[in-house]
Design a protein around this motif. Structure first.
Motif, PDB file in Angstrom:
ATOM      1  N   ILE A 152     -75.341 -13.356 -72.313  1.00 18.35           N
ATOM      2  CA  ILE A 152     -74.986 -12.737 -71.029  1.00 18.35           C
ATOM      3  C   ILE A 152     -76.143 -12.841 -70.029  1.00 18.35           C
ATOM      4  CG2 ILE A 152     -73.154 -11.211 -71.828  1.00 18.35           C
ATOM      5  CD1 ILE A 152     -75.165  -8.975 -72.096  1.00 18.35           C
ATOM      6  N   TYR A 153     -77.021 -13.812 -70.268  1.00 18.69           N
ATOM      7  CA  TYR A 153     -78.052 -14.135 -69.273  1.00 18.69           C
ATOM      8  C   TYR A 153     -77.372 -14.675 -68.015  1.00 18.69           C
ATOM      9  CZ  TYR A 153     -81.518 -16.993 -66.824  1.00 18.69           C
ATOM     10  OH  TYR A 153     -82.306 -17.564 -65.866  1.00 18.69           O
ATOM     11  N   ARG A 154     -77.853 -14.267 -66.851  1.00 19.51           N
ATOM     12  CA  ARG A 154     -77.296 -14.775 -65.606  1.00 19.51           C
ATOM     13  C   ARG A 154     -78.399 -14.999 -64.564  1.00 19.51           C
ATOM     14  NH1 ARG A 154     -73.686 -15.400 -68.450  1.00 19.51           N
ATOM     15  NH2 ARG A 154     -71.444 -15.056 -68.160  1.00 19.51           N
TER      16      ARG A 154
ATOM     17  N   TYR B  89     -70.768  -9.689 -63.112  1.00 18.76           N
ATOM     18  CA  TYR B  89     -71.473  -9.730 -64.390  1.00 18.76           C
ATOM     19  C   TYR B  89     -70.493  -9.550 -65.550  1.00 18.76           C
ATOM     20  CZ  TYR B  89     -75.389  -9.282 -67.563  1.00 18.76           C
ATOM     21  OH  TYR B  89     -76.293  -9.505 -68.570  1.00 18.76           O
TER      22      TYR B  89
ATOM     23  N   GLU C 104     -82.362 -12.943 -61.372  1.00 20.16           N
ATOM     24  CA  GLU C 104     -82.220 -13.304 -62.787  1.00 20.16           C
ATOM     25  C   GLU C 104     -81.997 -12.024 -63.587  1.00 20.16           C
ATOM     26  OE1 GLU C 104     -84.789 -16.149 -65.640  1.00 20.16           O
ATOM     27  OE2 GLU C 104     -85.816 -14.299 -65.073  1.00 20.16           O
TER      28      GLU C 104
ATOM     29  N   THR D  80     -77.987 -15.431 -60.660  1.00 22.72           N
ATOM     30  CA  THR D  80     -76.857 -15.300 -59.742  1.00 22.72           C
ATOM     31  C   THR D  80     -77.299 -14.853 -58.357  1.00 22.72           C
ATOM     32  OG1 THR D  80     -74.712 -14.187 -59.425  1.00 22.72           O
ATOM     33  CG2 THR D  80     -76.447 -12.909 -60.470  1.00 22.72           C
TER      34      THR D  80
END
Length: 209
Positions: free
Chosen positions: A58-60, A72, A49, A62
């Motif tokens: 731009i939270y991810r 990203y 996270e 992945t």
């Protein structure tokens, strides 16, 4: 004067409540959110996270790809495998700060550990494949597996192959490959003896005869 005393009382009460929330885990300072994972080296299939404070867009969440990279926004592909969360945080912050975000505060947390595994076989309640985290002692792995069965003997064997494998190893295979074989006393492991409760490594096969 009464107003000042009331304000001080409110401040003290707020400080006490904040301390309680932090100690119980309901409130944590952003800088230490991933402190317990800093030594863990990321690998393919781990899920992380990524939070940039104040920039929810731009939270991810992945996975690390099989090639060991993550993708990203504004940065593109970034090598993650073989690096700690702290190293990846620093790299993302540096690249975001290069004309995209002012003074970016990046926090990365491992949500799923999948890249590093050990194999547990023999007389344990739940034999199988177990992912490695920062808690990688023999005792922690055995505890996760429910402990030894009543049929367990007095020994515990760790096979440490020269190259991590995709399956558990037998003693015969280890001898043929000239891999490292570590023999320990099970009871000493279970009591937490530091000489026997050793750290396990990626690809280890743990056998309880």
């Amino acid at each position: 004067m009464k107003s000042l005393i009331r304000k001080r009382g409110i401040f003290i009460l707020f400080a006490i409540l904040t301390g309680i929330l932090m100690s119980t885990g309901f409130l944590s300072p952003p800088a230490s959110a991933a402190a317990d994972q800093e030594d863990y080296l990321l690998g393919p299939e781990d899920v992380i996270e990524i939070i940039v404070w104040g920039h929810e867009d731009i939270y991810r969440l992945t996975p690390v790809s099989l090639r060991g990279v993550i993708s990203y926004p504004m940065i593109g592909d970034l090598q993650a495998a073989g690096k700690s969360t702290k190293e990846v945080e620093s790299e993302i912050a540096r690249k975001l700060g290069d004309g995209f975000v002012v003074n970016p505060q990046v926090n990365i947390t491992v949500k799923q550990y999948k890249s590093q595994k050990v194999f547990l076989t023999g007389q344990v309640q739940k034999p199988g494949i177990y992912p490695l985290t920062k808690e990688n002692s023999l005792l922690s792995i055995l505890s996760e597996a429910g402990g030894a069965t009543k049929e367990a003997g007095g020994d515990l064997i760790i096979i440490r192959p020269k190259n991590p494998t995709l399956h558990e190893m037998t003693v015969e295979e280890a001898k043929a490959n000239q891999d490292v074989i570590i023999k320990l006393k099970l009871q000493n492991v279970l009591t937490g003896d530091p000489q026997h409760n050793v750290a396990v490594k990626n690809g280890d096969s743990i056998i309880i005869p």
